[in-house]
Design an enzyme around this catalytic site. Sequence first.
Site, PDB file in Angstrom:
ATOM      1  N   ASP A   1       0.707  -1.267   0.323  1.00  0.00           N
ATOM      2  CA  ASP A   1       0.306   0.341  -0.223  1.00  0.00           C
ATOM      3  C   ASP A   1       1.127   1.114   0.044  1.00  0.00           C
ATOM      4  O   ASP A   1       0.278   2.216   0.792  1.00  0.00           O
ATOM      5  CB  ASP A   1      -0.762   0.338   0.992  1.00  0.00           C
ATOM      6  CG  ASP A   1      -2.205   1.192   0.691  1.00  0.00           C
ATOM      7  OD1 ASP A   1      -2.705   1.729   0.049  1.00  0.00           O
ATOM      8  OD2 ASP A   1      -2.319   1.279   2.030  1.00  0.00           O
TER       9      ASP A   1
ATOM     10  N   CYS B   1     -21.445  -9.467  -6.058  1.00  0.00           N
ATOM     11  CA  CYS B   1     -22.087  -8.773  -5.919  1.00  0.00           C
ATOM     12  C   CYS B   1     -23.272  -9.559  -6.090  1.00  0.00           C
ATOM     13  O   CYS B   1     -24.398  -8.762  -5.346  1.00  0.00           O
ATOM     14  CB  CYS B   1     -21.358  -7.759  -5.945  1.00  0.00           C
ATOM     15  SG  CYS B   1     -19.758  -6.977  -5.155  1.00  0.00           S
TER      16      CYS B   1
ATOM     17  N   CYS C   1     -26.947  -6.976  -5.196  1.00  0.00           N
ATOM     18  CA  CYS C   1     -26.810  -6.356  -4.030  1.00  0.00           C
ATOM     19  C   CYS C   1     -26.331  -4.920  -3.803  1.00  0.00           C
ATOM     20  O   CYS C   1     -24.969  -4.834  -4.515  1.00  0.00           O
ATOM     21  CB  CYS C   1     -26.524  -6.801  -3.043  1.00  0.00           C
ATOM     22  SG  CYS C   1     -25.750  -6.704  -0.740  1.00  0.00           S
TER      23      CYS C   1
ATOM     24  N   CYS D   1     -24.260  -1.735   0.588  1.00  0.00           N
ATOM     25  CA  CYS D   1     -23.394  -0.767   0.496  1.00  0.00           C
ATOM     26  C   CYS D   1     -23.102   0.257   0.403  1.00  0.00           C
ATOM     27  O   CYS D   1     -22.989   1.778   1.158  1.00  0.00           O
ATOM     28  CB  CYS D   1     -21.922  -1.558   0.549  1.00  0.00           C
ATOM     29  SG  CYS D   1     -21.647  -1.964  -1.152  1.00  0.00           S
TER      30      CYS D   1
ATOM     31  N   CYS E   1     -23.907   3.645   3.108  1.00  0.00           N
ATOM     32  CA  CYS E   1     -22.792   4.991   3.334  1.00  0.00           C
ATOM     33  C   CYS E   1     -23.803   6.191   4.215  1.00  0.00           C
ATOM     34  O   CYS E   1     -24.341   6.464   3.783  1.00  0.00           O
ATOM     35  CB  CYS E   1     -22.582   5.022   1.948  1.00  0.00           C
ATOM     36  SG  CYS E   1     -21.146   6.251   2.139  1.00  0.00           S
TER      37      CYS E   1
ATOM     38  N   CYS F   1     -15.842  10.366   1.691  1.00  0.00           N
ATOM     39  CA  CYS F   1     -16.275   9.452   2.506  1.00  0.00           C
ATOM     40  C   CYS F   1     -15.971   9.512   3.928  1.00  0.00           C
ATOM     41  O   CYS F   1     -14.549  10.218   4.141  1.00  0.00           O
ATOM     42  CB  CYS F   1     -15.170   8.193   1.959  1.00  0.00           C
ATOM     43  SG  CYS F   1     -14.541   7.103   3.072  1.00  0.00           S
TER      44      CYS F   1
ATOM     45  N   CYS G   1     -14.055   4.402   8.773  1.00  0.00           N
ATOM     46  CA  CYS G   1     -15.309   3.932   9.180  1.00  0.00           C
ATOM     47  C   CYS G   1     -15.027   2.829   7.888  1.00  0.00           C
ATOM     48  O   CYS G   1     -14.463   2.235   6.967  1.00  0.00           O
ATOM     49  CB  CYS G   1     -16.024   4.773   8.411  1.00  0.00           C
ATOM     50  SG  CYS G   1     -17.595   4.413   8.095  1.00  0.00           S
TER      51      CYS G   1
ATOM     52  N   CYS H   1     -19.774   0.528   5.200  1.00  0.00           N
ATOM     53  CA  CYS H   1     -19.402  -0.422   3.446  1.00  0.00           C
ATOM     54  C   CYS H   1     -18.948  -1.075   3.636  1.00  0.00           C
ATOM     55  O   CYS H   1     -19.767  -2.353   3.482  1.00  0.00           O
ATOM     56  CB  CYS H   1     -19.130   0.495   2.641  1.00  0.00           C
ATOM     57  SG  CYS H   1     -17.699   0.585   2.947  1.00  0.00           S
TER      58      CYS H   1
ATOM     59  N   CYS I   1     -21.665  -5.425   4.174  1.00  0.00           N
ATOM     60  CA  CYS I   1     -21.375  -6.762   2.904  1.00  0.00           C
ATOM     61  C   CYS I   1     -21.582  -8.234   3.549  1.00  0.00           C
ATOM     62  O   CYS I   1     -21.364  -8.250   4.582  1.00  0.00           O
ATOM     63  CB  CYS I   1     -20.443  -6.588   2.405  1.00  0.00           C
ATOM     64  SG  CYS I   1     -19.944  -8.115   1.255  1.00  0.00           S
TER      65      CYS I   1
END
Length: 323
Positions: free
Chosen positions: A134, A188, A191, A194, A198, A214, A241, A244, A248
Amino acid sequence: MNTLTADQIKAKAIALGFDLCGIAPAAGHPELAFFRDWIDKGYAGEMAYLVRSAEKRSDVRAVLPSARTVIVMATVYNTDRPYSTEHADTGRASIARYAWGDDYHDVIGARLDELLAWMRQVSREPFDARPYVDTGPVQERVYAQYAGIGWIGKNTCVINAERGSWIFLSEIICSLPLDVDPPAFDQCGTCTLCIEACPTQAIVAPGVLDSTRCISYLTIELKGSIPEPLASAIGNHVYGCDICQEVCPWNHGAAVSDDPAWQPRELWDGASIETLNHTTDDDLRRAMRGSAMRRTKLAGLRRNLVLALETGRRGAAGKDVTR
């Protein structure tokens, strides 16, 4: 002939503490082009480093011209604690799960270095390689999808069908001609939980996140004051946060790690906003030391705590500010 195989690398990665390992081709995957459009729409906000590195992020071969494959690892960081959506205590400080324990850059970086050192020792031929956790100009979620780790969900997180989305991604870009894995496919379906959950309506379309809305961006990356009306939707979130991901379905019964590195530090474990607000600067710094929470710095955490207290007092925690 090079004797280092994909299966050997995967086995060694698991032995070193990674939970998943897959291999993707270092190719110009079509999803990579989305990033430039995302930048142009202003969704990166104040994260200027993303803008500066946009060209390199378009293809790993811009980082390592000799790249042929990308070895992608996933590490589960979920711990045995309830989701924030499972309790109604608005006075409880909500901190993103990934930041509860040690800094993943350091922990996974050390494991990645060990894996690469082993690869160089075993391989009969020299090779070029770049490891990242990352940190580099790499669209790691795209390569994770093509390495079969998981698909990119509507919440923009990589979701693995067996382990969920509570995973850290890391990768080694290399010039080795390794056997690649089949890509993961989207599961997914229809669905939209998420998107609907939010608090700030930051997921503006399936798989498209407006970072400037966000809560994670607002409480971590944004350096100034959090603007209204978004500030009123922060609720009890003092660092990041997880909503989301918590809603799931693929994270209902998600894998849990017992790795000591990811267990919550005592100060963060179920602490109230009031308690953290009255904690001394020295104690907060000690708790943040060696943690991903260093990114927001003490001043940022203090700002978030004050805002969460004010929001709670106004009775506006979790308010939908977009309707």
